[in-house]
Scaffold this motif. Structure first.
Motif, PDB file in Angstrom:
ATOM      1  N   ASP A 313      41.989  41.595  40.006  1.00  0.00           N
ATOM      2  CA  ASP A 313      42.000  42.423  41.454  1.00  0.00           C
ATOM      3  C   ASP A 313      40.500  42.337  41.667  1.00  0.00           C
ATOM      4  O   ASP A 313      40.156  42.236  42.950  1.00  0.00           O
ATOM      5  CB  ASP A 313      42.735  43.721  40.964  1.00  0.00           C
ATOM      6  CG  ASP A 313      44.231  43.481  41.085  1.00  0.00           C
ATOM      7  OD1 ASP A 313      44.628  42.405  41.613  1.00  0.00           O
ATOM      8  OD2 ASP A 313      44.892  44.545  40.524  1.00  0.00           O
ATOM      9  N   ILE A 314      39.464  42.732  40.689  1.00  0.00           N
ATOM     10  CA  ILE A 314      38.184  43.002  41.206  1.00  0.00           C
ATOM     11  C   ILE A 314      37.699  41.646  41.751  1.00  0.00           C
ATOM     12  O   ILE A 314      36.982  41.576  42.811  1.00  0.00           O
ATOM     13  CB  ILE A 314      37.345  43.289  39.941  1.00  0.00           C
ATOM     14  CG1 ILE A 314      37.807  44.795  39.224  1.00  0.00           C
ATOM     15  CG2 ILE A 314      35.830  43.315  40.234  1.00  0.00           C
ATOM     16  CD1 ILE A 314      37.619  45.719  40.510  1.00  0.00           C
ATOM     17  N   GLY A 315      37.969  40.586  41.236  1.00  0.00           N
ATOM     18  CA  GLY A 315      37.694  39.255  41.708  1.00  0.00           C
ATOM     19  C   GLY A 315      38.211  38.771  42.928  1.00  0.00           C
ATOM     20  O   GLY A 315      37.533  38.350  43.814  1.00  0.00           O
ATOM     21  N   ARG A 316      39.496  39.165  43.427  1.00  0.00           N
ATOM     22  CA  ARG A 316      40.002  38.886  44.451  1.00  0.00           C
ATOM     23  C   ARG A 316      39.132  39.936  45.505  1.00  0.00           C
ATOM     24  O   ARG A 316      38.835  39.439  46.718  1.00  0.00           O
ATOM     25  CB  ARG A 316      41.530  39.437  44.619  1.00  0.00           C
ATOM     26  CG  ARG A 316      42.504  38.481  43.724  1.00  0.00           C
ATOM     27  CD  ARG A 316      43.767  38.857  43.677  1.00  0.00           C
ATOM     28  NE  ARG A 316      44.720  37.898  42.953  1.00  0.00           N
ATOM     29  CZ  ARG A 316      45.109  38.634  41.846  1.00  0.00           C
ATOM     30  NH1 ARG A 316      44.849  39.628  41.305  1.00  0.00           N
ATOM     31  NH2 ARG A 316      46.092  37.668  40.929  1.00  0.00           N
ATOM     32  N   ILE A 317      38.945  41.378  45.363  1.00  0.00           N
ATOM     33  CA  ILE A 317      38.092  42.077  46.153  1.00  0.00           C
ATOM     34  C   ILE A 317      36.847  41.595  46.527  1.00  0.00           C
ATOM     35  O   ILE A 317      36.435  41.458  47.634  1.00  0.00           O
ATOM     36  CB  ILE A 317      38.017  43.504  45.642  1.00  0.00           C
ATOM     37  CG1 ILE A 317      39.520  44.282  45.644  1.00  0.00           C
ATOM     38  CG2 ILE A 317      36.854  44.399  46.577  1.00  0.00           C
ATOM     39  CD1 ILE A 317      39.518  45.470  44.907  1.00  0.00           C
ATOM     40  N   LEU A 322      42.063  39.803  48.538  1.00  0.00           N
ATOM     41  CA  LEU A 322      43.065  40.722  48.104  1.00  0.00           C
ATOM     42  C   LEU A 322      44.362  40.704  49.281  1.00  0.00           C
ATOM     43  O   LEU A 322      43.977  41.085  50.262  1.00  0.00           O
ATOM     44  CB  LEU A 322      42.406  42.069  48.026  1.00  0.00           C
ATOM     45  CG  LEU A 322      43.423  43.285  47.569  1.00  0.00           C
ATOM     46  CD1 LEU A 322      43.810  42.793  45.916  1.00  0.00           C
ATOM     47  CD2 LEU A 322      42.846  44.506  47.458  1.00  0.00           C
ATOM     48  N   GLN A 323      45.393  40.331  48.883  1.00  0.00           N
ATOM     49  CA  GLN A 323      46.574  40.350  49.736  1.00  0.00           C
ATOM     50  C   GLN A 323      47.393  41.641  49.495  1.00  0.00           C
ATOM     51  O   GLN A 323      47.606  42.136  48.374  1.00  0.00           O
ATOM     52  CB  GLN A 323      47.358  39.014  49.425  1.00  0.00           C
ATOM     53  CG  GLN A 323      46.545  37.736  49.579  1.00  0.00           C
ATOM     54  CD  GLN A 323      47.361  36.587  49.756  1.00  0.00           C
ATOM     55  OE1 GLN A 323      48.608  36.610  49.125  1.00  0.00           O
ATOM     56  NE2 GLN A 323      46.757  35.419  50.112  1.00  0.00           N
ATOM     57  N   LEU A 442      37.910  49.434  42.326  1.00  0.00           N
ATOM     58  CA  LEU A 442      39.465  48.861  42.700  1.00  0.00           C
ATOM     59  C   LEU A 442      40.198  49.686  43.751  1.00  0.00           C
ATOM     60  O   LEU A 442      40.584  49.111  44.754  1.00  0.00           O
ATOM     61  CB  LEU A 442      40.259  48.769  41.444  1.00  0.00           C
ATOM     62  CG  LEU A 442      41.802  47.861  41.864  1.00  0.00           C
ATOM     63  CD1 LEU A 442      41.500  46.582  42.309  1.00  0.00           C
ATOM     64  CD2 LEU A 442      42.348  48.016  40.196  1.00  0.00           C
ATOM     65  N   CYS A 443      39.999  50.932  43.713  1.00  0.00           N
ATOM     66  CA  CYS A 443      40.642  51.926  44.567  1.00  0.00           C
ATOM     67  C   CYS A 443      40.012  51.766  46.007  1.00  0.00           C
ATOM     68  O   CYS A 443      40.799  51.621  46.993  1.00  0.00           O
ATOM     69  CB  CYS A 443      40.572  53.422  44.022  1.00  0.00           C
ATOM     70  SG  CYS A 443      41.524  53.700  42.623  1.00  0.00           S
ATOM     71  N   ARG A 444      38.751  51.639  45.960  1.00  0.00           N
ATOM     72  CA  ARG A 444      38.192  51.495  47.240  1.00  0.00           C
ATOM     73  C   ARG A 444      38.309  50.089  47.961  1.00  0.00           C
ATOM     74  O   ARG A 444      38.562  50.238  49.003  1.00  0.00           O
ATOM     75  CB  ARG A 444      36.332  51.461  47.109  1.00  0.00           C
ATOM     76  CG  ARG A 444      35.754  51.518  48.521  1.00  0.00           C
ATOM     77  CD  ARG A 444      34.204  51.798  48.177  1.00  0.00           C
ATOM     78  NE  ARG A 444      33.757  50.296  47.706  1.00  0.00           N
ATOM     79  CZ  ARG A 444      32.623  49.894  47.572  1.00  0.00           C
ATOM     80  NH1 ARG A 444      31.593  50.889  47.872  1.00  0.00           N
ATOM     81  NH2 ARG A 444      32.045  49.017  47.045  1.00  0.00           N
ATOM     82  N   GLY A 445      38.564  49.144  47.168  1.00  0.00           N
ATOM     83  CA  GLY A 445      38.965  47.874  47.815  1.00  0.00           C
ATOM     84  C   GLY A 445      40.315  47.847  48.247  1.00  0.00           C
ATOM     85  O   GLY A 445      40.477  47.426  49.508  1.00  0.00           O
TER      86      GLY A 445
END
Length: 487
Positions: A313-317, A322-323, A442-445
């Motif tokens: 998920d970090i990589g997607r953000i 991120l979908q 991750l929460c912020r993203g």
């Protein structure tokens, strides 16, 4: 900077274009002036010389005609009919020659009236034509008077003959005067053409000097601009050098973060593996039952999966891919469900103050992931006390605010400004700060992807508070939301 480069290039281009234009104008002016002077000299040569010669001819013809008239009158008195007829024939021939020369000069002068000459030259030409017409008229009267005299002498009318002889002499004098004036007009025309040529030369020299000086000034301005450009280039090199140094420092920081990430990832990925090996070994030795071992292994495997998913998920953000899977769900039920999944103990109590029936349009799984991370984070830094989960709606702004506060140790002042950045911890070797520094990032993203906002602060007495907001309805403004609620 691009605009500045464009402006500089434009200034250089305009300056060079103006210099070329000035030089071109100077060349054009020189060619035009040369043409004008040549044209005036051509007029002076083609018009002045033939007219001067023509005036000389008509003067000579007039004198010879006058002489032939005297001879005719003498031969008439002595009754010499042969010479009389010859002289009379000469008189008539001179008259025709005179008329021919006048007509020739007139036609030549008229042909230059539409030659594109200046006003003063045309004025002189018009004056010459007027004099020619007067000379032609006077000569016609002169011929008539001479013919009348010859006829009167043949009739022996001496009294009328004397009067007509006086009138003839008057006409002769008028002709001489007009021819003299015509010669003066030709001289005036010559002077006018020469003056115009000199004036054109002077204007050309003056204008060319102005153009050359202007081109010199523009060249100096171009030199000044080039000097400014050189200074700008020096400043740009300095700026680029500083920017490169800044980028190098950023790369160094990224390199440090990469090392931290590798250390944290390896630490987090290895942490669940040791218990798994332990459960397997205990099961093999018969110290615990198979079901207990499988339950322990399953729990650690889920934790391992959670860490792996978090890293993905970090990589997607970071890559902006991120979908979110939007759906309508009851946020109140989700909050109560997650809060109740944590076992309360004597030291820590989770309290909820959640409005009922809060319907939102969002990604349920991702929002739940944020709530889990925030409660876990609060539990991590609260040894004893209360964790509160509170909601508050703002229908006018189409927002729902979720607050999670604790009574723990609070957020360290060094960490608070960068709390939602990656690896915002004291590192994996620091025992006082647990975690891998990825959960809040991750929460912020996730919240930002929903179009919301997340922030944190320390409470006045103890503990910390983290709040996040997300839109209640996706792509719905406050007025539409209010109308939907009323309906």
């Amino acid at each position: 900077m691009d605009n500045h480069k464009t402006s500089t290039s434009l200034r250089i281009g305009i300056s060079i274009a103006m210099i070329i234009m000035m030089l071109g104008l100077a060349i054009f002016l020189n060619i035009f002036t040369t043409y004008a002077i040549t044209n005036q000299m051509k007029v002076l040569s083609d018009l002045n010389i033939p007219i001067t010669q023509g005036i000389s001819h008509i003067y000579t013809i007039q004198q010879m005609q006058y002489q032939s008239f005297d001879d005719t009158t003498i031969y008439q008195k002595i009754d010499n009919s042969k010479n009389y007829e010859f002289s009379k024939s000469q008189f008539e021939s001179y008259s025709n020659q005179f008329d021919y020369q006048i007509k020739k000069i007139n036609e030549l002068t008229n042909s230059y009236l539409n030659y594109g000459l200046d006003y003063d030259t045309n004025k002189e030409l018009s004056s010459i034509i007027a004099n020619l017409n007067e000379i032609e008229s006077i000569h016609s009267q002169y011929v008539q008077k001479a013919t009348q005299i010859l006829e009167s002498q043949s009739d022996d009318n001496l009294k009328d003959s004397v009067t007509m002889q006086t009138a003839l002499e008057t006409k002769q004098n008028q002709l001489n005067l007009k021819i003299s004036m015509l010669d003066g007009g030709i001289q005036n025309l010559t002077d006018a053409l020469e003056n115009k040529a000199d004036e054109s030369k002077q204007k050309s020299v003056t204008l060319q000097a102005v153009i050359i000086i202007s081109a010199g000034i523009i060249s100096l301005a171009l030199g000044y601009f080039l000097n400014l450009i050189n200074k700008d280039l020096v400043q740009e090199v300095i700026r680029k050098t500083k920017s490169l140094q800044k980028a190098n420092r950023k790369l160094e920081r990224i390199n440090v973060l990469k090392d931290d990430f590798i250390n944290i990832a390896s630490h987090e990925l290895k942490s669940p593996l040791h218990p798994i090996y332990g459960f397997v070994e205990l099961a093999q030795n018969g110290d615990i039952g198979m079901e207990e071992a499988l339950a322990g292994i399953s729990k650690q495997a889920r934790q391992l999966e959670e860490v792996a998913n978090r890293i993905l998920d970090i990589g997607r953000i970071d890559n902006g891919i991120l979908q979110l899977s939007y759906e309508k769900f009851n946020l109140s039920d989700l909050l109560l469900e997650i809060a109740s999944s944590y076992r309360s103990n004597e030291k820590i109590k989770i309290e909820t103050n959640v409005e009922k029936g809060i319907e939102v349009e969002a990604d349920r799984v991702r929002v739940g992931q944020v709530i889990h991370n925030l409660i876990n984070n609060a539990l991590k830094f609260t040894e004893a006390g209360i964790i509160q989960v509170i909601t508050q709606q703002d229908l006018e702004k189409n927002l729902i605010e979720v607050t999670i506060s604790d009574s723990g140790s609070g957020i360290h002042p060094d960490i608070l400004p960068k709390l939602f950045n990656k690896f915002a911890t004291r590192g994996p070797k620091t025992e006082s700060w647990k975690g891998n520094g990825l959960g809040l990032y991750l929460c912020r993203g996730i919240i930002n992807a929903h179009g919301g906002h997340i922030f944190a602060y320390n409470n006045k007495e103890s503990g910390a508070t983290i709040k996040f907001t997300i839109p209640i309805m996706r792509h719905l403004n406050a007025r539409e939301l209010h109308q939907k609620i009323l309906n």
